[in-house]
Write a protein that holds these residues in place. Structure first.
Motif, PDB file in Angstrom:
ATOM      1  N   PHE A 145     106.415  53.264  72.346  1.00  0.00           N
ATOM      2  CA  PHE A 145     106.156  54.682  72.597  1.00  0.00           C
ATOM      3  C   PHE A 145     107.329  55.556  72.150  1.00  0.00           C
ATOM      4  N   GLY A 146     108.017  55.112  71.085  1.00  0.00           N
ATOM      5  CA  GLY A 146     109.087  55.922  70.513  1.00  0.00           C
ATOM      6  C   GLY A 146     110.413  55.833  71.237  1.00  0.00           C
ATOM      7  N   LEU A 147     110.509  54.988  72.241  1.00  0.00           N
ATOM      8  CA  LEU A 147     111.754  54.854  72.985  1.00  0.00           C
ATOM      9  C   LEU A 147     112.609  53.737  72.400  1.00  0.00           C
ATOM     10  N   ALA A 148     113.914  53.952  72.315  1.00  0.00           N
ATOM     11  CA  ALA A 148     114.840  52.921  71.859  1.00  0.00           C
ATOM     12  C   ALA A 148     115.200  52.004  73.022  1.00  0.00           C
ATOM     13  N   THR A 149     115.777  50.859  72.697  1.00  0.00           N
ATOM     14  CA  THR A 149     116.199  49.959  73.788  1.00  0.00           C
ATOM     15  C   THR A 149     117.238  50.643  74.670  1.00  0.00           C
ATOM     16  N   ALA A 150     118.048  51.529  74.079  1.00  0.00           N
ATOM     17  CA  ALA A 150     119.036  52.273  74.877  1.00  0.00           C
ATOM     18  C   ALA A 150     118.335  53.139  75.924  1.00  0.00           C
ATOM     19  N   ASP A 151     117.167  53.693  75.556  1.00  0.00           N
ATOM     20  CA  ASP A 151     116.396  54.496  76.512  1.00  0.00           C
ATOM     21  C   ASP A 151     115.897  53.631  77.662  1.00  0.00           C
ATOM     22  N   TYR A 152     115.398  52.456  77.310  1.00  0.00           N
ATOM     23  CA  TYR A 152     114.906  51.560  78.360  1.00  0.00           C
ATOM     24  C   TYR A 152     116.053  51.099  79.260  1.00  0.00           C
ATOM     25  N   ARG A 153     117.217  50.819  78.660  1.00  0.00           N
ATOM     26  CA  ARG A 153     118.364  50.406  79.467  1.00  0.00           C
ATOM     27  C   ARG A 153     118.788  51.523  80.419  1.00  0.00           C
ATOM     28  N   ALA A 154     118.579  52.752  79.966  1.00  0.00           N
ATOM     29  CA  ALA A 154     118.948  53.907  80.796  1.00  0.00           C
ATOM     30  C   ALA A 154     117.888  54.240  81.841  1.00  0.00           C
ATOM     31  N   GLY A 155     116.803  53.493  81.830  1.00  0.00           N
ATOM     32  CA  GLY A 155     115.766  53.706  82.835  1.00  0.00           C
ATOM     33  C   GLY A 155     114.636  54.602  82.405  1.00  0.00           C
ATOM     34  N   LYS A 156     114.665  55.066  81.163  1.00  0.00           N
ATOM     35  CA  LYS A 156     113.574  55.909  80.678  1.00  0.00           C
ATOM     36  C   LYS A 156     112.328  55.067  80.417  1.00  0.00           C
ATOM     37  N   ARG A 157     111.168  55.685  80.590  1.00  0.00           N
ATOM     38  CA  ARG A 157     109.900  54.998  80.349  1.00  0.00           C
ATOM     39  C   ARG A 157     108.905  55.970  79.713  1.00  0.00           C
ATOM     40  N   PRO A 158     107.859  55.459  79.076  1.00  0.00           N
ATOM     41  CA  PRO A 158     106.855  56.353  78.479  1.00  0.00           C
ATOM     42  C   PRO A 158     106.254  57.265  79.543  1.00  0.00           C
ATOM     43  N   SER A 159     105.817  58.451  79.102  1.00  0.00           N
ATOM     44  CA  SER A 159     105.180  59.379  80.039  1.00  0.00           C
ATOM     45  C   SER A 159     103.809  58.853  80.438  1.00  0.00           C
ATOM     46  N   GLN A 160     103.319  59.337  81.554  1.00  0.00           N
ATOM     47  CA  GLN A 160     102.000  58.911  82.010  1.00  0.00           C
ATOM     48  C   GLN A 160     100.926  59.335  81.018  1.00  0.00           C
ATOM     49  N   THR A 161     101.148  60.468  80.361  1.00  0.00           N
ATOM     50  CA  THR A 161     100.196  60.932  79.344  1.00  0.00           C
ATOM     51  C   THR A 161     100.120  59.945  78.187  1.00  0.00           C
ATOM     52  N   GLN A 162     101.272  59.453  77.743  1.00  0.00           N
ATOM     53  CA  GLN A 162     101.299  58.456  76.665  1.00  0.00           C
ATOM     54  C   GLN A 162     100.590  57.172  77.081  1.00  0.00           C
ATOM     55  N   LEU A 163     100.874  56.732  78.288  1.00  0.00           N
ATOM     56  CA  LEU A 163     100.259  55.498  78.782  1.00  0.00           C
ATOM     57  C   LEU A 163      98.748  55.652  78.909  1.00  0.00           C
ATOM     58  N   ASN A 164      98.321  56.804  79.435  1.00  0.00           N
ATOM     59  CA  ASN A 164      96.883  57.037  79.605  1.00  0.00           C
ATOM     60  C   ASN A 164      96.166  57.061  78.258  1.00  0.00           C
ATOM     61  N   ALA A 165      96.785  57.699  77.268  1.00  0.00           N
ATOM     62  CA  ALA A 165      96.169  57.787  75.942  1.00  0.00           C
ATOM     63  C   ALA A 165      96.048  56.411  75.310  1.00  0.00           C
ATOM     64  N   SER A 166      97.090  55.595  75.460  1.00  0.00           N
ATOM     65  CA  SER A 166      97.060  54.243  74.893  1.00  0.00           C
ATOM     66  C   SER A 166      96.033  53.376  75.602  1.00  0.00           C
ATOM     67  N   MET A 167      95.972  53.493  76.924  1.00  0.00           N
ATOM     68  CA  MET A 167      95.004  52.705  77.679  1.00  0.00           C
ATOM     69  C   MET A 167      93.573  53.127  77.335  1.00  0.00           C
ATOM     70  N   ALA A 168      93.368  54.417  77.127  1.00  0.00           N
ATOM     71  CA  ALA A 168      92.040  54.903  76.755  1.00  0.00           C
ATOM     72  C   ALA A 168      91.622  54.335  75.402  1.00  0.00           C
ATOM     73  N   LYS A 169      92.562  54.267  74.467  1.00  0.00           N
ATOM     74  CA  LYS A 169      92.268  53.696  73.158  1.00  0.00           C
ATOM     75  C   LYS A 169      91.893  52.225  73.280  1.00  0.00           C
ATOM     76  N   ILE A 170      92.648  51.500  74.089  1.00  0.00           N
ATOM     77  CA  ILE A 170      92.374  50.072  74.288  1.00  0.00           C
ATOM     78  C   ILE A 170      90.996  49.878  74.917  1.00  0.00           C
ATOM     79  N   ASP A 171      90.686  50.702  75.926  1.00  0.00           N
ATOM     80  CA  ASP A 171      89.386  50.595  76.594  1.00  0.00           C
ATOM     81  C   ASP A 171      88.242  50.893  75.621  1.00  0.00           C
ATOM     82  N   THR A 172      88.449  51.881  74.751  1.00  0.00           N
ATOM     83  CA  THR A 172      87.421  52.235  73.767  1.00  0.00           C
ATOM     84  C   THR A 172      87.197  51.088  72.784  1.00  0.00           C
TER      85      THR A 172
END
Length: 259
Positions: A145-172
């Motif tokens: 979702f465009g995040l670098a490993t440094a972002d993940y190490r810092a505790g950042k995570r994808p937004s709920q909007t990003q997750l919802n959109a990806s899950m909707a695509k998978i469900d479709t």
């Protein structure tokens, strides 16, 4: 070439490896297994979530430990450490051994199995390590979702909007696949359809009369003279009845000519 392994057997091979993935990536991994199997290419997920210690152990390989270098990422510097990446291999027909042969065409369709898996993965939304400019990692897929490993190490995570959109695509995509599967006949349905076809052929053969009935002979002569029939042989009862009705209605002409 048809799969000898069932889809459930193939899924089971990867179940433990994908269990630790984040929700969207786990669903995307499950869908990739299903899509690849539908293409005739069983796969197994060989790596999913890795602990920091496991990553450091891999990083040491080829450096301070025996073996070849397999990663440039220390612990915390790999997307595997955050449950957003997978590695795969081709599952061989025995269900035990795997292959990383990128030219293998196990299903015999003229397309390398590896290429088929990569295409399906990209359709789902995975990014492929084979597209990297340096240190290409051909068995690797990630969904960051465009995040670098440094972002993940810092505790950042994808937004709920990003997750919802990806899950909707998978469900479709999953629903679309289910509808396609529902449209296909099962083995039992195909057997029943073939039996029905054989029965129709048998009935048609039985329904043919060995000779033109006496009551239809003149009608057939008139129909041939009018150019409507090439031959009156091997007709059914209903066929001769129809010709007779038309002849009596004067369709073929009183003297054998067309009206």
């Amino acid at each position: 070439m048809a799969n000898k392994l069932t889809l459930e057997q193939v899924r089971t091979k990867s179940a433990n490896r994908i269990a630790g993935l984040s929700d969207v990536q786990r669903k995307a991994a499950e869908l990739l297994i299903d899509f690849a199997y539908a293409c005739g290419v069983p796969i197994v997920i060989t790596q999913g979530l890795r602990t920091i210690d496991e990553q450091n152990g891999l990083y040491a390989q080829g450096r301070t430990k025996p073996g070849q270098i397999v990663t440039n990422a220390r612990g915390g510097y790999s997307y595997h450490n955050f449950g957003v990446a997978i590695d795969f291999a081709l599952l061989l027909p025995d269900g035990k051994n795997v292959s990383w042969d990128m030219r293998r065409d196990g299903d015999g369709d003229g397309i390398a199995d590896w290429d088929e898996v990569v295409a399906e993965a990209k359709r789902i939304g995975w990014n492929w390590g084979g597209d990297w400019r340096s240190f290409k990692d051909y068995p690797h897929f990630e969904m960051t979702f465009g995040l670098a490993t440094a972002d993940y190490r810092a505790g950042k995570r994808p937004s709920q909007t990003q997750l919802n959109a990806s899950m909707a695509k998978i469900d479709t995509l999953k629903s679309s696949k289910t509808e396609e599967d529902d449209d296909e006949m099962t083995t039992e349905e195909k057997d029943a359809f073939r039996a029905l076809q054989d029965r129709v052929v048998a009935l048609e053969s039985t329904n043919k009369l060995a000779k033109v009935p006496a009551w239809a002979e003149q009608a057939c002569v008139n129909a041939k003279a009018a150019g409507v029939l090439d031959t009156a042989n091997d007709g059914s009862y209903d066929f001769y009845r129809m010709i007779t009705v038309l002849d009596r209605a004067g369709v073929f002409g009183a003297k054998g000519g067309a009206a």
